[in-house]
Design a protein around this motif. Structure first.
Motif, PDB file in Angstrom:
ATOM      1  N   GLN A 105       0.832  -1.207   0.000  1.00 15.39           N
ATOM      2  CA  GLN A 105       0.000   0.000   0.000  1.00 15.39           C
ATOM      3  C   GLN A 105       0.867   1.259   0.000  1.00 15.39           C
ATOM      4  OE1 GLN A 105      -2.337  -1.076   3.405  1.00 15.39           O
ATOM      5  NE2 GLN A 105      -4.016  -1.849   2.132  1.00 15.39           N
ATOM      6  N   LEU A 106       2.003   1.219   0.671  1.00 17.51           N
ATOM      7  CA  LEU A 106       2.918   2.364   0.644  1.00 17.51           C
ATOM      8  C   LEU A 106       3.459   2.569  -0.764  1.00 17.51           C
ATOM      9  CD1 LEU A 106       4.937   1.849   3.959  1.00 17.51           C
ATOM     10  CD2 LEU A 106       3.160   3.564   3.514  1.00 17.51           C
ATOM     11  N   VAL A 107       3.888   1.489  -1.411  1.00 18.59           N
ATOM     12  CA  VAL A 107       4.496   1.606  -2.737  1.00 18.59           C
ATOM     13  C   VAL A 107       3.475   1.974  -3.816  1.00 18.59           C
ATOM     14  CG1 VAL A 107       4.392  -0.778  -3.611  1.00 18.59           C
ATOM     15  CG2 VAL A 107       6.391   0.601  -4.088  1.00 18.59           C
ATOM     16  N   SER A 108       2.207   1.667  -3.574  1.00 19.24           N
ATOM     17  CA  SER A 108       1.163   1.968  -4.569  1.00 19.24           C
ATOM     18  C   SER A 108       0.348   3.214  -4.213  1.00 19.24           C
ATOM     19  CB  SER A 108       0.228   0.766  -4.727  1.00 19.24           C
ATOM     20  OG  SER A 108      -0.463   0.508  -3.514  1.00 19.24           O
ATOM     21  N   HIS A 109       0.796   3.953  -3.213  1.00 20.84           N
ATOM     22  CA  HIS A 109       0.115   5.187  -2.782  1.00 20.84           C
ATOM     23  C   HIS A 109      -1.336   4.930  -2.367  1.00 20.84           C
ATOM     24  CE1 HIS A 109       3.442   7.806  -3.918  1.00 20.84           C
ATOM     25  NE2 HIS A 109       3.517   7.164  -5.061  1.00 20.84           N
ATOM     26  N   THR A 110      -1.597   3.780  -1.774  1.00 17.06           N
ATOM     27  CA  THR A 110      -2.943   3.454  -1.309  1.00 17.06           C
ATOM     28  C   THR A 110      -2.991   3.241   0.210  1.00 17.06           C
ATOM     29  OG1 THR A 110      -2.591   1.083  -1.773  1.00 17.06           O
ATOM     30  CG2 THR A 110      -3.621   2.401  -3.524  1.00 17.06           C
ATOM     31  N   SER A 111      -2.020   3.805   0.932  1.00 11.85           N
ATOM     32  CA  SER A 111      -1.918   3.599   2.381  1.00 11.85           C
ATOM     33  C   SER A 111      -2.887   4.449   3.185  1.00 11.85           C
ATOM     34  CB  SER A 111      -0.495   3.907   2.851  1.00 11.85           C
ATOM     35  OG  SER A 111      -0.238   5.306   2.715  1.00 11.85           O
ATOM     36  N   GLY A 112      -3.356   5.545   2.601  1.00 10.25           N
ATOM     37  CA  GLY A 112      -4.180   6.488   3.345  1.00 10.25           C
ATOM     38  C   GLY A 112      -3.367   7.584   3.999  1.00 10.25           C
ATOM     39  N   LEU A 113      -2.037   7.455   3.978  1.00  9.46           N
ATOM     40  CA  LEU A 113      -1.190   8.510   4.544  1.00  9.46           C
ATOM     41  C   LEU A 113      -1.301   9.763   3.679  1.00  9.46           C
ATOM     42  CD1 LEU A 113       1.933   6.398   5.523  1.00  9.46           C
ATOM     43  CD2 LEU A 113       0.370   7.574   7.089  1.00  9.46           C
ATOM     44  N   PRO A 114      -1.191  10.932   4.288  1.00 10.64           N
ATOM     45  CA  PRO A 114      -1.325  12.176   3.527  1.00 10.64           C
ATOM     46  C   PRO A 114      -0.166  12.385   2.550  1.00 10.64           C
ATOM     47  CG  PRO A 114      -0.645  12.647   5.768  1.00 10.64           C
ATOM     48  CD  PRO A 114      -0.936  11.179   5.707  1.00 10.64           C
ATOM     49  N   ARG A 115      -0.375  13.282   1.613  1.00 11.05           N
ATOM     50  CA  ARG A 115       0.633  13.589   0.599  1.00 11.05           C
ATOM     51  C   ARG A 115       1.917  14.139   1.220  1.00 11.05           C
ATOM     52  NH1 ARG A 115       1.283  15.117  -4.942  1.00 11.05           N
ATOM     53  NH2 ARG A 115       2.969  16.614  -5.128  1.00 11.05           N
ATOM     54  N   PHE A 146      -7.887   8.259   4.289  1.00  8.88           N
ATOM     55  CA  PHE A 146      -8.899   7.236   4.004  1.00  8.88           C
ATOM     56  C   PHE A 146      -8.399   5.905   4.552  1.00  8.88           C
ATOM     57  CE2 PHE A 146      -6.255   8.055   0.268  1.00  8.88           C
ATOM     58  CZ  PHE A 146      -5.646   6.812   0.075  1.00  8.88           C
ATOM     59  N   ALA A 147      -9.257   4.928   4.610  1.00 11.72           N
ATOM     60  CA  ALA A 147      -8.862   3.604   5.090  1.00 11.72           C
ATOM     61  C   ALA A 147      -7.849   2.996   4.125  1.00 11.72           C
ATOM     62  CB  ALA A 147     -10.085   2.700   5.211  1.00 11.72           C
ATOM     63  N   PRO A 148      -6.789   2.390   4.649  1.00 16.35           N
ATOM     64  CA  PRO A 148      -5.769   1.806   3.784  1.00 16.35           C
ATOM     65  C   PRO A 148      -6.365   0.839   2.758  1.00 16.35           C
ATOM     66  CG  PRO A 148      -5.025   1.805   6.049  1.00 16.35           C
ATOM     67  CD  PRO A 148      -6.464   2.241   6.066  1.00 16.35           C
ATOM     68  N   GLY A 149      -5.892   0.976   1.526  1.00 17.26           N
ATOM     69  CA  GLY A 149      -6.312   0.084   0.449  1.00 17.26           C
ATOM     70  C   GLY A 149      -7.597   0.462  -0.256  1.00 17.26           C
ATOM     71  N   THR A 150      -8.241   1.557   0.152  1.00 14.65           N
ATOM     72  CA  THR A 150      -9.545   1.887  -0.445  1.00 14.65           C
ATOM     73  C   THR A 150      -9.477   2.958  -1.522  1.00 14.65           C
ATOM     74  OG1 THR A 150     -10.037   3.542   1.266  1.00 14.65           O
ATOM     75  CG2 THR A 150     -10.763   1.264   1.683  1.00 14.65           C
ATOM     76  N   LYS A 151      -8.423   3.755  -1.524  1.00 21.11           N
ATOM     77  CA  LYS A 151      -8.270   4.829  -2.505  1.00 21.11           C
ATOM     78  C   LYS A 151      -6.789   5.010  -2.808  1.00 21.11           C
ATOM     79  CE  LYS A 151     -12.216   7.545  -0.875  1.00 21.11           C
ATOM     80  NZ  LYS A 151     -12.617   8.829  -0.313  1.00 21.11           N
ATOM     81  N   GLU A 152      -6.489   5.974  -3.688  1.00 23.93           N
ATOM     82  CA  GLU A 152      -5.113   6.281  -4.035  1.00 23.93           C
ATOM     83  C   GLU A 152      -4.847   7.763  -3.800  1.00 23.93           C
ATOM     84  OE1 GLU A 152      -2.533   6.463  -8.114  1.00 23.93           O
ATOM     85  OE2 GLU A 152      -3.942   4.815  -7.901  1.00 23.93           O
ATOM     86  N   LEU A 153      -3.718   8.058  -3.165  1.00 26.29           N
ATOM     87  CA  LEU A 153      -3.292   9.433  -2.940  1.00 26.29           C
ATOM     88  C   LEU A 153      -1.773   9.448  -2.879  1.00 26.29           C
ATOM     89  CD1 LEU A 153      -3.948  12.439  -2.209  1.00 26.29           C
ATOM     90  CD2 LEU A 153      -3.824  11.715   0.188  1.00 26.29           C
ATOM     91  N   TYR A 154      -1.163  10.199  -3.787  1.00 28.45           N
ATOM     92  CA  TYR A 154       0.295  10.338  -3.821  1.00 28.45           C
ATOM     93  C   TYR A 154       0.782  10.778  -2.449  1.00 28.45           C
ATOM     94  CZ  TYR A 154       4.801  11.897  -5.768  1.00 28.45           C
ATOM     95  OH  TYR A 154       6.122  12.070  -6.062  1.00 28.45           O
ATOM     96  N   SER A 155       1.739  10.049  -1.880  1.00 32.56           N
ATOM     97  CA  SER A 155       2.169  10.338  -0.519  1.00 32.56           C
ATOM     98  C   SER A 155       3.688  10.336  -0.379  1.00 32.56           C
ATOM     99  CB  SER A 155       1.571   9.327   0.459  1.00 32.56           C
ATOM    100  OG  SER A 155       2.049   9.563   1.768  1.00 32.56           O
ATOM    101  N   ASN A 156       4.259  11.515  -0.202  1.00 29.31           N
ATOM    102  CA  ASN A 156       5.682  11.616   0.092  1.00 29.31           C
ATOM    103  C   ASN A 156       5.986  10.969   1.443  1.00 29.31           C
ATOM    104  OD1 ASN A 156       6.586  13.069  -2.249  1.00 29.31           O
ATOM    105  ND2 ASN A 156       5.574  14.868  -1.421  1.00 29.31           N
TER     106      ASN A 156
END
Length: 169
Positions: A105-115, A146-156
């Motif tokens: 999820q980290l590598v695919s930007h789907t972790s939910g962590l902010p940009r 968002f909940a991990p794995g549910t969406k995509e958001l570019y995250s530094n």
């Protein structure tokens, strides 16, 4: 000459000030060239030694390392990143949710962590190297988008955390 002409056209098309290129085949440089200006105002032309700020291009290298470590059995991309962090480090203000974030999820930007990186966790101002102690102090306070794995958001932040986890692995 064809490569030079094509690269010169790409430089103009993208409206970049400069471009330096190396093509490597079987570990040997088979082509290298530089186009445009390293410093337009000073009229200093780019060379093959011109240094560039690579910024987010490092994400490609980090993702490649993750895949190589997976292939070698060092990591499992489907395991929670928390497995690769020191004991007691939690992610997000909802630690039970943050604990489910996987390396994939980290590598695919789907972790939910902010940009962005939400706090002063960098070793040197203006650089992106995360200082682990500072990272750990602020990671628990991060609000997930968002909940991990549910969406995509570019995250530094996500990629910085991924790089750190890979280093520890």
């Amino acid at each position: 000459a064809r490569i030079d002409a094509w690269l010169q056209a790409q430089l103009a098309l993208a409206d970049y000030p400069s471009l330096s290129v190396a093509i490597i085949r079987e570990g040997k440089i088979i082509y290298q060239g530089a186009f445009g200006y390293e410093d337009i105002k000073a009229g200093k032309r780019a060379t093959i030694q011109t240094s560039y700020h690579v910024a987010s291009v490092t994400k490609v290298f980090t993702a490649s390392i993750a895949v190589m470590l997976q292939a070698r059995g060092v990591i499992d991309l489907d395991q929670p990143v928390a497995k690769y962090l020191p004991e007691g480090v939690s992610i997000s203000e909802e630690p039970e949710v943050g604990a489910t974030i996987t390396l994939r999820q980290l590598v695919s930007h789907t972790s939910g962590l902010p940009r962005g990186v939400p706090a002063e966790i960098q070793s040197v101002e203006g650089r992106y190297e995360l200082e682990p102690k500072r990272l750990y102090e602020h990671l628990a306070d991060v609000d997930l988008e968002f909940a991990p794995g549910t969406k995509e958001l570019y995250s530094n932040l996500g990629f910085g955390l991924l790089g750190h986890a890979l280093e520890r692995a």
